[in-house]
Design a protein around this motif. Sequence first.
Motif, PDB file in Angstrom:
ATOM      1  N   PHE A 199       0.904  -1.253  -0.151  1.00  0.00           N
ATOM      2  CA  PHE A 199      -0.428  -0.284  -0.194  1.00  0.00           C
ATOM      3  C   PHE A 199       1.077   1.318  -0.130  1.00  0.00           C
ATOM      4  CE2 PHE A 199      -3.790   2.166   0.547  1.00  0.00           C
ATOM      5  CZ  PHE A 199      -5.302   2.289   0.585  1.00  0.00           C
ATOM      6  N   TYR A 200       0.642   2.309  -0.597  1.00  0.00           N
ATOM      7  CA  TYR A 200       1.844   3.276  -0.637  1.00  0.00           C
ATOM      8  C   TYR A 200       1.397   4.190   0.000  1.00  0.00           C
ATOM      9  CZ  TYR A 200      -2.531   6.632  -1.284  1.00  0.00           C
ATOM     10  OH  TYR A 200      -3.645   6.812  -1.001  1.00  0.00           O
ATOM     11  N   ARG A 201       2.177   4.705   0.483  1.00  0.00           N
ATOM     12  CA  ARG A 201       3.045   5.624   1.461  1.00  0.00           C
ATOM     13  C   ARG A 201       2.851   6.867   1.754  1.00  0.00           C
ATOM     14  NH1 ARG A 201       7.459   5.857   6.538  1.00  0.00           N
ATOM     15  NH2 ARG A 201       6.070   8.343   7.233  1.00  0.00           N
ATOM     16  N   VAL A 202       2.167   7.592   1.954  1.00  0.00           N
ATOM     17  CA  VAL A 202       2.577   8.902   1.506  1.00  0.00           C
ATOM     18  C   VAL A 202       2.117  10.384   2.732  1.00  0.00           C
ATOM     19  CG1 VAL A 202       1.711  11.009   0.688  1.00  0.00           C
ATOM     20  CG2 VAL A 202       2.098   9.288  -0.651  1.00  0.00           C
ATOM     21  N   ASP A 203       2.880  10.539   3.702  1.00  0.00           N
ATOM     22  CA  ASP A 203       2.813  11.684   4.848  1.00  0.00           C
ATOM     23  C   ASP A 203       3.759  12.319   4.786  1.00  0.00           C
ATOM     24  OD1 ASP A 203       4.798  10.397   6.271  1.00  0.00           O
ATOM     25  OD2 ASP A 203       3.123   8.679   6.252  1.00  0.00           O
ATOM     26  N   THR A 204       3.239  12.929   5.818  1.00  0.00           N
ATOM     27  CA  THR A 204       5.083  13.964   6.763  1.00  0.00           C
ATOM     28  C   THR A 204       5.571  14.024   6.992  1.00  0.00           C
ATOM     29  OG1 THR A 204       4.087  15.568   7.497  1.00  0.00           O
ATOM     30  CG2 THR A 204       3.481  16.727   4.862  1.00  0.00           C
ATOM     31  N   ALA A 205       5.917  12.264   7.858  1.00  0.00           N
ATOM     32  CA  ALA A 205       6.117  12.096   8.762  1.00  0.00           C
ATOM     33  C   ALA A 205       7.781  11.624   8.899  1.00  0.00           C
ATOM     34  CB  ALA A 205       5.184  11.393  10.311  1.00  0.00           C
ATOM     35  N   GLU A 243       2.725   2.245   9.867  1.00  0.00           N
ATOM     36  CA  GLU A 243       3.402   3.154   9.223  1.00  0.00           C
ATOM     37  C   GLU A 243       1.398   3.744   8.088  1.00  0.00           C
ATOM     38  OE1 GLU A 243       4.314   0.697   9.078  1.00  0.00           O
ATOM     39  OE2 GLU A 243       6.399   0.530   8.623  1.00  0.00           O
ATOM     40  N   HIS A 244       0.270   3.079   8.393  1.00  0.00           N
ATOM     41  CA  HIS A 244      -0.963   4.312   7.601  1.00  0.00           C
ATOM     42  C   HIS A 244      -1.653   4.319   8.717  1.00  0.00           C
ATOM     43  CE1 HIS A 244       0.165   2.290   4.188  1.00  0.00           C
ATOM     44  NE2 HIS A 244       0.667   0.913   4.266  1.00  0.00           N
ATOM     45  N   GLY A 245      -0.821   4.482  10.047  1.00  0.00           N
ATOM     46  CA  GLY A 245      -1.896   5.161  11.202  1.00  0.00           C
ATOM     47  C   GLY A 245      -2.333   4.876  12.722  1.00  0.00           C
ATOM     48  N   VAL A 268      -5.362   4.379  15.626  1.00  0.00           N
ATOM     49  CA  VAL A 268      -6.683   5.057  14.484  1.00  0.00           C
ATOM     50  C   VAL A 268      -6.584   6.841  13.458  1.00  0.00           C
ATOM     51  CG1 VAL A 268      -9.437   5.998  14.470  1.00  0.00           C
ATOM     52  CG2 VAL A 268      -7.681   4.717  16.918  1.00  0.00           C
ATOM     53  N   ARG A 269      -7.290   5.619  12.067  1.00  0.00           N
ATOM     54  CA  ARG A 269      -6.762   6.731  11.278  1.00  0.00           C
ATOM     55  C   ARG A 269      -8.171   7.066  10.784  1.00  0.00           C
ATOM     56  NH1 ARG A 269      -4.504   4.608   5.637  1.00  0.00           N
ATOM     57  NH2 ARG A 269      -4.795   6.828   5.758  1.00  0.00           N
ATOM     58  N   MET A 270      -8.931   8.240  10.390  1.00  0.00           N
ATOM     59  CA  MET A 270      -9.958   8.324   9.303  1.00  0.00           C
ATOM     60  C   MET A 270      -9.939   7.421   8.345  1.00  0.00           C
ATOM     61  SD  MET A 270     -11.944  12.441  10.121  1.00  0.00           S
ATOM     62  CE  MET A 270     -12.187  12.463   8.423  1.00  0.00           C
ATOM     63  N   SER A 273      -9.164  13.963   4.168  1.00  0.00           N
ATOM     64  CA  SER A 273     -10.303  12.749   4.867  1.00  0.00           C
ATOM     65  C   SER A 273      -9.319  11.627   5.328  1.00  0.00           C
ATOM     66  CB  SER A 273     -10.526  11.869   3.493  1.00  0.00           C
ATOM     67  OG  SER A 273      -9.859  11.502   3.176  1.00  0.00           O
ATOM     68  N   ALA A 274      -8.132  11.727   5.192  1.00  0.00           N
ATOM     69  CA  ALA A 274      -7.263  10.106   6.011  1.00  0.00           C
ATOM     70  C   ALA A 274      -6.562  10.550   6.766  1.00  0.00           C
ATOM     71  CB  ALA A 274      -6.928   9.076   4.396  1.00  0.00           C
ATOM     72  N   CYS A 275      -7.170  11.037   7.694  1.00  0.00           N
ATOM     73  CA  CYS A 275      -6.337  11.566   9.069  1.00  0.00           C
ATOM     74  C   CYS A 275      -5.407  10.409   9.898  1.00  0.00           C
ATOM     75  CB  CYS A 275      -6.613  11.934  10.765  1.00  0.00           C
ATOM     76  SG  CYS A 275      -5.356  13.068  11.189  1.00  0.00           S
ATOM     77  N   LYS A 276      -3.771   9.868   9.517  1.00  0.00           N
ATOM     78  CA  LYS A 276      -3.302   9.206  10.476  1.00  0.00           C
ATOM     79  C   LYS A 276      -3.563   9.328  11.543  1.00  0.00           C
ATOM     80  CE  LYS A 276       0.069   8.320   6.840  1.00  0.00           C
ATOM     81  NZ  LYS A 276       0.039   6.830   6.274  1.00  0.00           N
ATOM     82  N   TRP A 277      -2.878   8.456  12.758  1.00  0.00           N
ATOM     83  CA  TRP A 277      -2.565   9.060  14.284  1.00  0.00           C
ATOM     84  C   TRP A 277      -3.316   9.754  14.784  1.00  0.00           C
ATOM     85  CZ3 TRP A 277       1.443   9.551  10.053  1.00  0.00           C
ATOM     86  CH2 TRP A 277       2.360   8.567   9.477  1.00  0.00           C
TER      87      TRP A 277
HETATM   88  N1  LIG Z   1      -1.139  12.525  10.525  1.00  0.00           N
HETATM   89  C1  LIG Z   1      -0.821  12.217   8.624  1.00  0.00           C
HETATM   90  N2  LIG Z   1      -2.130  11.897   8.489  1.00  0.00           N
HETATM   91  C2  LIG Z   1      -2.109  12.051   7.079  1.00  0.00           C
HETATM   92  C3  LIG Z   1      -0.899  12.546   5.995  1.00  0.00           C
HETATM   93  C4  LIG Z   1      -0.142  12.863   6.935  1.00  0.00           C
HETATM   94  O1  LIG Z   1       0.826  13.606   5.686  1.00  0.00           O
HETATM   95  N3  LIG Z   1       0.089  13.022   8.134  1.00  0.00           N
HETATM   96  N4  LIG Z   1      -1.680  12.073   4.676  1.00  0.00           N
HETATM   97  C5  LIG Z   1      -2.875  12.232   4.110  1.00  0.00           C
HETATM   98  C6  LIG Z   1      -2.589  12.083   2.760  1.00  0.00           C
HETATM   99  S1  LIG Z   1      -1.988  13.014   1.274  1.00  0.00           S
HETATM  100  C7  LIG Z   1      -2.797  10.960   2.248  1.00  0.00           C
HETATM  101  S2  LIG Z   1      -2.662  10.481   0.382  1.00  0.00           S
HETATM  102  C8  LIG Z   1      -3.023   9.418   2.995  1.00  0.00           C
HETATM  103  C9  LIG Z   1      -2.476   8.067   2.481  1.00  0.00           C
HETATM  104  O2  LIG Z   1      -2.605   7.083   3.425  1.00  0.00           O
HETATM  105  P1  LIG Z   1      -1.266   5.758   3.654  1.00  0.00           P
HETATM  106  O3  LIG Z   1      -0.258   6.433   3.581  1.00  0.00           O
HETATM  107  O4  LIG Z   1      -1.876   4.971   4.574  1.00  0.00           O
HETATM  108  O5  LIG Z   1      -1.261   5.237   2.210  1.00  0.00           O
HETATM  109  O6  LIG Z   1      -2.418   9.863   4.401  1.00  0.00           O
HETATM  110  C10 LIG Z   1      -3.436  10.946   5.101  1.00  0.00           C
HETATM  111  N5  LIG Z   1      -2.762  11.446   6.092  1.00  0.00           N
END
Ligand SMILES: Nc1nc2c(c(=O)[nH]1)N[C@H]1C(S)=C(S)[C@@H](COP(=O)(O)O)O[C@H]1N2
Length: 545
Positions: free
Chosen positions: A258-264, A387-389, A392-394, A404-408
């Motif tokens: 699964f792709y991962r995109v975040d600033t962490a 890596e994917h939150g 809990v994530r949204m 929409s998809a806030c991780k951690w």
């Molecule tokens: N805390 C946090 N949540 C985040 C992000 C992030 O940088 N920090 N990036 C968002 C973005 S841009 C995307 S596309 C998705 C990616 O989720 P994934 O890494 O599980 O695929 O997480 C979102 N949630």
Amino acid sequence: MRRGRPGGPRGGTDWWRGAAGALSGALAGCAALAVAELLSAAVRREAGPVVAVGGAAIDRTPAAVKDWAIRQFGTNDKLVLQVGIVAVLALLAVALGLVALRRRGLGAAGVLLFGAIGALAAVTRPDSTSPVDALPSLVGGVAGAALLYVLAGRLRVTAEADGAEPADAAGSAGHSEEPPRATWDRRGFIVAATAAAAASAGVGALGRSLNAAGGKDAVASRDRIRLPAPASAAPAVPRGAQVRVPGVSSFVTSAADFYRVDTALVVPRVNADSWRLRIHGKGVGRPTTVSFADLLRRELIERDITLTCVSNEVGGPYVGNARWIGVRLADLLAECGVEPPAKGGPADQLVARSVDGMTLGTPVDDVMDGRDAMLALGMNGRPLPFEHGFPVRMLVPGLYGYVSACKWIEDIELTTFDAYDPYWVRRDWAREAPVKTQSRIDTPKPFARPKAGTVMVAGVAWAQHRGIDKVEVRVDDGPWRTADLAAEATRDTWRQWSFPWKATPGGHTLTVRATDRTGEVQTEKRTRTIPDGASGRHAVVVTVD
Ligand SMILES: Nc1nc2c(c(=O)[nH]1)N[C@H]1C(S)=C(S)[C@@H](COP(=O)(O)O)O[C@H]1N2
Ligand SMILES: [Mo]
């Protein structure tokens, strides 16, 4: 006796002394980073100078550059950034070492200054809660500065007492006014430099291993989780959802793929036992804080949802489909007294905040319109990967991840779009961003050389929450021809397609377009990813043999 090259004894001495100065700077830099690493293990992993400066750099990178970096380096973008920071630090350290040859106080002060910059970055990070975060960089800076001062002291030039007779310098007989031979404390320098290198390596290694061991409690809390069976299971995926063509993405994307995109820069390791989510803000009649155990006790839903990143180029890899398990966000919000604007509620934006200070804004109407917006606790049958939150994530079907998809996640605040701009919106991305209808050719690959005859063209198409109605393929400038659609799981998932192509020898361009259930045909108009997602059609050029 003479150490310099013939004809240039002083030049030779200068060269070695210069190299020793550069080495002193590099060693001071290593010592500073090693001490900082060790202290960050005690304070907070995220408070280390490289992570803090890297995080600050990410936040200040213009959107276009960040987009370019993601394109160039993909999921390695963070590694490239950290290597870049260390390379710049190494150059600066060497430069300060050379400065210290002439003015060791100034060189040492330079190292201190970088320590101070690291400290400033650490305490101004959005997830920093204590001035203690400054310590790793500050103490590291002091250690590095002290080391540079000591080493540069060994490099101070003194006139050589026994070698001052001009006659001794064979080959320089003609230069009668050659100054007395200079010397410096080579032995002392070598001893001190070796000791410093060994100490830095030891301290750095200890810091590394402590940092790696950190978060053990979070790992243990994850290992203890047993996800109960969902009250509402995911609709069965029809057998025909996966086309049988080699090279097509698997219908379910594994967590590893699964792709991962975040600033962490360091993946947050949150302990599920102490994790809390606070729900509050405008129009929240009953502000609430829930624990992980509270969520586990609720009715769980299980859904297949395809997630897409707004940074995905046409034909790009930042899209994946997983089976998520979690609680319905709309129900939880309703229990807190939240009404969507469609029913007269005062808040139109839900701002989710993560433990690392990221903020994402979602339309409240989308979350509460009946779709399966959820707080996900599990991915593909297991607790979320870190890596994917985790924990809990949204997730909100139909919206790009960044809205929409806030991780951690640790905080949900109800507010308005007028009152607050979240992280990416402040960086010129759109406030609202539904996923654009897209399709991708997975096979054949660009520049493939298939044999003439029937070539299977196949891939995926997505228009989350609207659903895919049709996929068409065009060969060169020929007519659009309808592809075979695989069975649909739900309108929140991607849909596979295939097209048996009668390939004739020569170069050909294959283009794909999808039509969603609203009747909208994927546009041919190419746009950049910023501000609200790339549009255009994926095309692949192949040569048929
Ligand atoms: N805390 C946090 N949540 C985040 C992000 C992030 O940088 N920090 N990036 C968002 C973005 S841009 C995307 S596309 C998705 C990616 O989720 P994934 O890494 O599980 O695929 O997480 C979102 N949630
Ligand atoms: Mo994203």
